[in-house]
Scaffold this active site. Structure first.
Site, short mmCIF file in Angstrom:
data_model
loop_
_atom_site.label_atom_id
_atom_site.label_comp_id
_atom_site.label_asym_id
_atom_site.label_seq_id
_atom_site.Cartn_x
_atom_site.Cartn_y
_atom_site.Cartn_z
N LYS A 105 65.28 87.20 -106.38
CA LYS A 105 66.47 86.44 -106.23
C LYS A 105 67.05 86.12 -107.30
O LYS A 105 68.27 86.06 -107.57
CB LYS A 105 65.90 85.49 -105.25
CG LYS A 105 65.12 85.55 -104.23
CD LYS A 105 65.18 84.49 -103.42
CE LYS A 105 63.94 83.36 -103.72
NZ LYS A 105 62.75 83.80 -104.04
N ARG A 126 64.08 76.00 -98.45
CA ARG A 126 62.54 76.50 -98.16
C ARG A 126 62.12 75.66 -97.17
O ARG A 126 60.97 76.07 -96.57
CB ARG A 126 61.99 76.19 -99.60
CG ARG A 126 61.75 77.14 -100.44
CD ARG A 126 61.04 76.59 -101.70
NE ARG A 126 60.28 77.62 -102.60
CZ ARG A 126 60.71 78.03 -103.54
NH1 ARG A 126 62.11 77.67 -104.04
NH2 ARG A 126 60.12 78.83 -104.48
N ARG A 138 54.91 89.25 -114.58
CA ARG A 138 56.23 88.59 -114.89
C ARG A 138 56.08 87.82 -115.90
O ARG A 138 54.88 87.09 -116.30
CB ARG A 138 56.48 87.69 -113.76
CG ARG A 138 57.88 87.21 -113.99
CD ARG A 138 58.69 86.43 -112.94
NE ARG A 138 57.98 85.35 -112.01
CZ ARG A 138 58.65 84.86 -111.01
NH1 ARG A 138 59.89 85.32 -110.59
NH2 ARG A 138 58.05 83.76 -110.55
N ARG A 150 54.50 82.25 -116.34
CA ARG A 150 54.89 80.91 -115.73
C ARG A 150 53.41 80.35 -115.14
O ARG A 150 52.40 81.23 -114.52
CB ARG A 150 55.64 81.05 -114.38
CG ARG A 150 57.08 80.61 -115.06
CD ARG A 150 58.15 81.00 -113.71
NE ARG A 150 57.89 80.66 -112.55
CZ ARG A 150 58.65 80.73 -111.54
NH1 ARG A 150 59.75 81.27 -111.56
NH2 ARG A 150 58.35 80.00 -110.28
N ARG A 183 51.38 80.10 -102.89
CA ARG A 183 52.90 80.19 -102.81
C ARG A 183 53.36 81.17 -101.56
O ARG A 183 54.22 80.90 -100.81
CB ARG A 183 53.42 80.50 -104.17
CG ARG A 183 53.42 79.62 -105.15
CD ARG A 183 53.77 80.00 -106.42
NE ARG A 183 55.15 80.17 -106.87
CZ ARG A 183 55.80 81.27 -107.64
NH1 ARG A 183 54.89 81.66 -108.44
NH2 ARG A 183 57.09 81.47 -107.73
#
Ligand code: AMP
Length: 220
Positions: free
Chosen positions: A19, A94, A133, A165, A176
């Site tokens: 996204k 969300r 990532r 992260r 998550r």
């Protein structure tokens, strides 16, 4: 959508679906701001504000920040002058209460033409992408495997150090995904019922997703 009219978009989908990557490209190409609630929170964490201190523990555990806080942040961002030509909202809503609050805000702002782009990606691909990532402090994002990059190495765009992260660690990622399935995925029905949903296969390459996105949104 008519690209010369106000472009109001919501990017929806699980973590790691791309996204943010697509929002940055669209923001550049169409000159509308990318409003990422995750980025707003991470900036507050970096500045050490009261919000940042509260949000950090929740984010690191893969939990959501409370609805009232997020709704306030989004109201502030969407009513700023920068959104006159439109916006891309990434990471919000969300939860169903967030979606309902956003609906009320859109009504107040007289936004009737908007689209929700759903980025579809299966859980194995999510775990793989997030585990690989790397990000820098300036918001650039890369996959470790793609460019032989490593944590602590320089960002290919701006030379700032690359890091993983905190919430991309395996145990947080599992949480998550669970939060997404239980709390966020039901928001899809809210938008499906309203006939504003566009679903895209997010397992394609970045370029292919961008092409499909532009074609589906603007017919080009
Ligand atoms: P993201 O960068 O979108 O993956 O967001 C990172 C983290 O910020 C999430 O895992 C949540 O802890 C928090 N967050 C971002 N957006 C929201 C939201 N709309 N509601 C609640 N928490 C959020």
């Amino acid at each position: 959508m008519d690209p010369s009219a106000r472009i109001c978009l919501i990017f929806f989908g699980p973590p790691g679906a791309g996204k943010g990557t697509q929002a940055k490209l669209l923001s550049r190409d169409y000159g509308i701001p990318h409003i990422s609630t995750g980025d707003i929170l991470r900036a507050a964490v970096a500045r050490g504000t009261e919000l940042g201190l509260k949000a950090k523990a929740l984010m690191d555990a893969g939990h959501l920040v409370p609805d009232e806080v997020m709704i306030g942040l989004v109201r502030e961002a969407l009513t700023a002058p920068a959104t006159a030509r439109g916006f891309i909202l990434d990471g919000f809503p969300r939860t169903t209460p967030q979606a309902v609050a956003l609906g009320a805000l859109f009504a107040e702002m007289e936004i009737t033409a908007y689209r929700v782009v759903e980025f579809q990606l299966d859980p194995e691909a999510i775990v793989h992408r997030l585990g690989n990532r790397l990000v820098c402090a300036n918001g650039h994002t890369f996959s470790m495997s793609a460019g032989q990059l490593h944590p602590g190495g320089p960002c290919p765009e701006c030379q700032a150090p690359l890091i993983q992260r905190d919430d991309d660690r395996a145990e947080t990622v599992r949480n998550r995904i669970r939060v997404y399935d239980e709390t966020t995925a039901p928001v899809r029905h809210y938008y499906e019922e309203r006939g504003v949903l566009i679903s895209i296969d997010a397992s394609q390459s970045i370029d292919d997703v961008t092409s499909e996105l532009y074609r589906r949104l603007f017919g080009n």
